[in-house]
Enzyme design. Structure first.
Site, PDB file in Angstrom:
ATOM      1  N   ARG A  60     -11.395 -22.726  -2.527  1.00  0.00           N
ATOM      2  CA  ARG A  60     -11.111 -22.539  -3.958  1.00  0.00           C
ATOM      3  C   ARG A  60     -12.380 -22.531  -4.806  1.00  0.00           C
ATOM      4  NH1 ARG A  60      -9.240 -27.077  -6.130  1.00  0.00           N
ATOM      5  NH2 ARG A  60      -7.458 -27.282  -4.731  1.00  0.00           N
ATOM      6  N   TYR A 113      -7.193  -7.895 -28.095  1.00  0.00           N
ATOM      7  CA  TYR A 113      -6.311  -7.494 -27.003  1.00  0.00           C
ATOM      8  C   TYR A 113      -5.005  -8.288 -27.136  1.00  0.00           C
ATOM      9  CZ  TYR A 113      -5.017  -6.841 -22.057  1.00  0.00           C
ATOM     10  OH  TYR A 113      -4.377  -6.545 -20.892  1.00  0.00           O
ATOM     11  N   ASP A 185     -14.998 -10.874 -26.111  1.00  0.00           N
ATOM     12  CA  ASP A 185     -14.396 -10.044 -25.059  1.00  0.00           C
ATOM     13  C   ASP A 185     -15.241  -8.773 -25.012  1.00  0.00           C
ATOM     14  OD1 ASP A 185     -12.909  -8.252 -23.528  1.00  0.00           O
ATOM     15  OD2 ASP A 185     -10.988  -9.031 -24.217  1.00  0.00           O
ATOM     16  N   LYS A 210     -11.419  -3.467 -15.181  1.00  0.00           N
ATOM     17  CA  LYS A 210     -11.723  -2.180 -15.808  1.00  0.00           C
ATOM     18  C   LYS A 210     -12.972  -1.548 -15.179  1.00  0.00           C
ATOM     19  CE  LYS A 210      -8.192  -3.146 -18.429  1.00  0.00           C
ATOM     20  NZ  LYS A 210      -8.240  -3.950 -19.631  1.00  0.00           N
TER      21      LYS A 210
HETATM   22  C1  LIG Z   1      -7.485  -5.090 -19.892  1.00  0.00           C
HETATM   23  C2  LIG Z   1      -8.140  -5.980 -20.864  1.00  0.00           C
HETATM   24  C3  LIG Z   1      -8.083  -7.355 -20.719  1.00  0.00           C
HETATM   25  C4  LIG Z   1      -7.273  -8.043 -19.654  1.00  0.00           C
HETATM   26  O1  LIG Z   1      -7.627  -7.756 -18.360  1.00  0.00           O
HETATM   27  P1  LIG Z   1      -6.564  -7.907 -17.158  1.00  0.00           P
HETATM   28  O2  LIG Z   1      -7.407  -7.889 -15.957  1.00  0.00           O
HETATM   29  O3  LIG Z   1      -5.623  -6.767 -17.296  1.00  0.00           O
HETATM   30  O4  LIG Z   1      -5.867  -9.228 -17.367  1.00  0.00           O
HETATM   31  C5  LIG Z   1      -8.771  -8.120 -21.641  1.00  0.00           C
HETATM   32  N1  LIG Z   1      -9.448  -7.574 -22.658  1.00  0.00           N
HETATM   33  C6  LIG Z   1      -9.521  -6.258 -22.828  1.00  0.00           C
HETATM   34  C7  LIG Z   1     -10.308  -5.714 -23.966  1.00  0.00           C
HETATM   35  C8  LIG Z   1      -8.868  -5.411 -21.951  1.00  0.00           C
HETATM   36  O5  LIG Z   1      -8.901  -4.102 -22.150  1.00  0.00           O
END
Ligand SMILES: *Cc1c(COP(=O)(O)O)cnc(C)c1O
Length: 398
Positions: A60, A113, A185, A210
């Site tokens: 972990r 988001y 973010d 992403k």
């Molecule tokens: C997709 C996204 C997230 C979340 O990511 P996941 O892996 O889908 O949980 C957070 N912030 C932004 C700006 C995103 O586009």
């Protein structure tokens, strides 16, 4: 600038590739582990003394596969350390929880988001933490929203769906005066186009799902913290039991190696498609940070090293039901929620469902586009046919 860029490109290739982790192969292998074995009691005690040291202790706490990715992201972001999470939203919630306690008040950008809002309005509220949403264009004016018990400002640049580019230096400067935490973010920009930590933010979060993964086949998140915040981030992640699979960490490391060239191609393709869309009679506005009509464009030009492949358009007339005429018969642009892979995507999305501090007033529906690595002539032909269907559909109703 050129110097930094060159170092970054080199580091994308070599980052996190420690010999003791990779044993001479180019990519650190996938170490699958729960139990790690100790030969002597002394060895066990030594490794238990500091479970956060990068020594095999228990699955972990990670293996060289995860540590290698953590080290590479830490270096690219200019931070002290990185924690990995099973998704981007887990990284955001883990980062927020590291900065708050019951009774605190926090500020979140109104352009955040949507699942970040869901967390604030759900679990955080339940834990006695109150959230105020603020206008993403607030800049230094954020100061007026600070209360006695404010502890954290959550930023996202540019905003999900609507692409307002926040003035991070102004927000960070105001927050620093009060010793507040700032989380960014940074998913849209990747570590290549913006480094919030070097601007004074405390934690930079990525949905590695992403662009870092880049191939639409993993769920993964990262949070990179500065010196003052890393211990709290790590403690929180450990207490929550956050971890990610070595297979996903491996794929993200592999994705990272080509992030530089992929992102350049996404940027160029997106700029081409966006410039074409801007001239279309069906399009009211193109919300792309590199275009001056995008709120915060000057801030983007000042602070970012470029743009990625995600932007939105606002259509003229019609409503969301009418967008079916556009999206239903697309050949290349399919609908999907994630982005950052090599494929183009299209998504009608009404920002009004996820706003409270500001209102979204637009002449028509908003459609978010992710521009992939396909030939731009093919992408434009697909959009042209779609926009013609949309216009014909609206015309037929009049
Ligand atoms: C997709 C996204 C997230 C979340 O990511 P996941 O892996 O889908 O949980 C957070 N912030 C932004 C700006 C995103 O586009």
């Amino acid at each position: 600038m050129t110097d930094t860029k060159q170092k970054t490109d080199t580091y994308l290739v070599t980052g996190g590739r420690r010999k003791e982790w990779s044993h001479g192969v180019v990519n650190p292998p996938v170490y699958r582990a729960s139990t790690c074995l100790f030969e002597t009691y002394a060895e066990l005690r030594e490794r238990c003394a500091d479970p956060s040291a990068k020594k095999l202790f228990y699955g972990r706490k990670g293996t060289p596969t995860q540590w290698s990715l953590e080290e590479a992201i830490t270096e690219l972001e200019g931070g002290t350390g990185t924690m990995l999470y099973p998704s981007g939203i887990a990284a955001i919630t883990g980062a927020i929880l590291a900065c708050v306690k019951a009774g605190d008040h926090i500020l979140i950008t109104d352009s955040a988001y949507e699942p970040t809002r869901t967390f604030a309005n759900g679990l955080l509220r339940q834990m006695g933490i109150e959230t105020t949403y603020y206008d993403p264009m607030v800049g230094a004016g954020i100061e007026e929203l600070f209360r006695e018990n404010t502890s954290l400002v959550v930023t996202e640049a540019p905003g999900s769906l609507t692409f307002e580019v926040q003035d991070l230096p102004a927000i960070i400067a105001a927050a620093k005066k009060r010793d507040l935490y700032v989380i960014t973010d940074n998913t849209w920009a990747t570590p290549l186009l913006l480094n919030p930590l070097t601007m004074g933010a405390d934690i930079s979060v990525h949905a590695c799902t992403k662009y870092i993964g880049g191939h639409s086949d993993i769920m993964l998140g990262s949070a990179t913290a500065n010196k003052r915040t890393f211990k709290a981030l790590q403690r929180t992640a450990y207490q929550l039991g956050q971890t990610c699979s070595p297979d996903d960490a491996f794929l993200a490391s592999r994705g990272l190696r080509t992030l530089g060239v992929r992102l350049k191609a996404h940027e160029e393709n997106a700029l081409k498609v966006a410039a074409w869309l801007r001239e279309r009679p069906e399009v009211a506005t193109v919300l792309h940070p590199a275009f001056e009509e995008c709120p915060g464009h000057e801030v983007w030009a000042r602070d970012f090293a470029g743009s990625s492949g995600l932007f939105s358009i606002v259509l003229k007339g019609g409503d969301y039901a009418d967008t079916a005429a556009l999206v239903d018969d697309m050949k290349l642009f399919k609908m999907g929620f994630s982005w950052g892979g090599y494929e183009s995507l299209i998504l009608p999305s009404d920002p009004n469902g996820s706003r409270s501090a500001t209102s979204w007033d637009a002449p028509g529906p908003l459609v978010r586009l992710h521009i992939g690595l396909e030939d731009t002539d093919d992408l434009i032909a697909d959009l042209e046919a779609g926009l013609e269907r949309y216009a014909a559909h609206i015309g037929a109703k009049d």
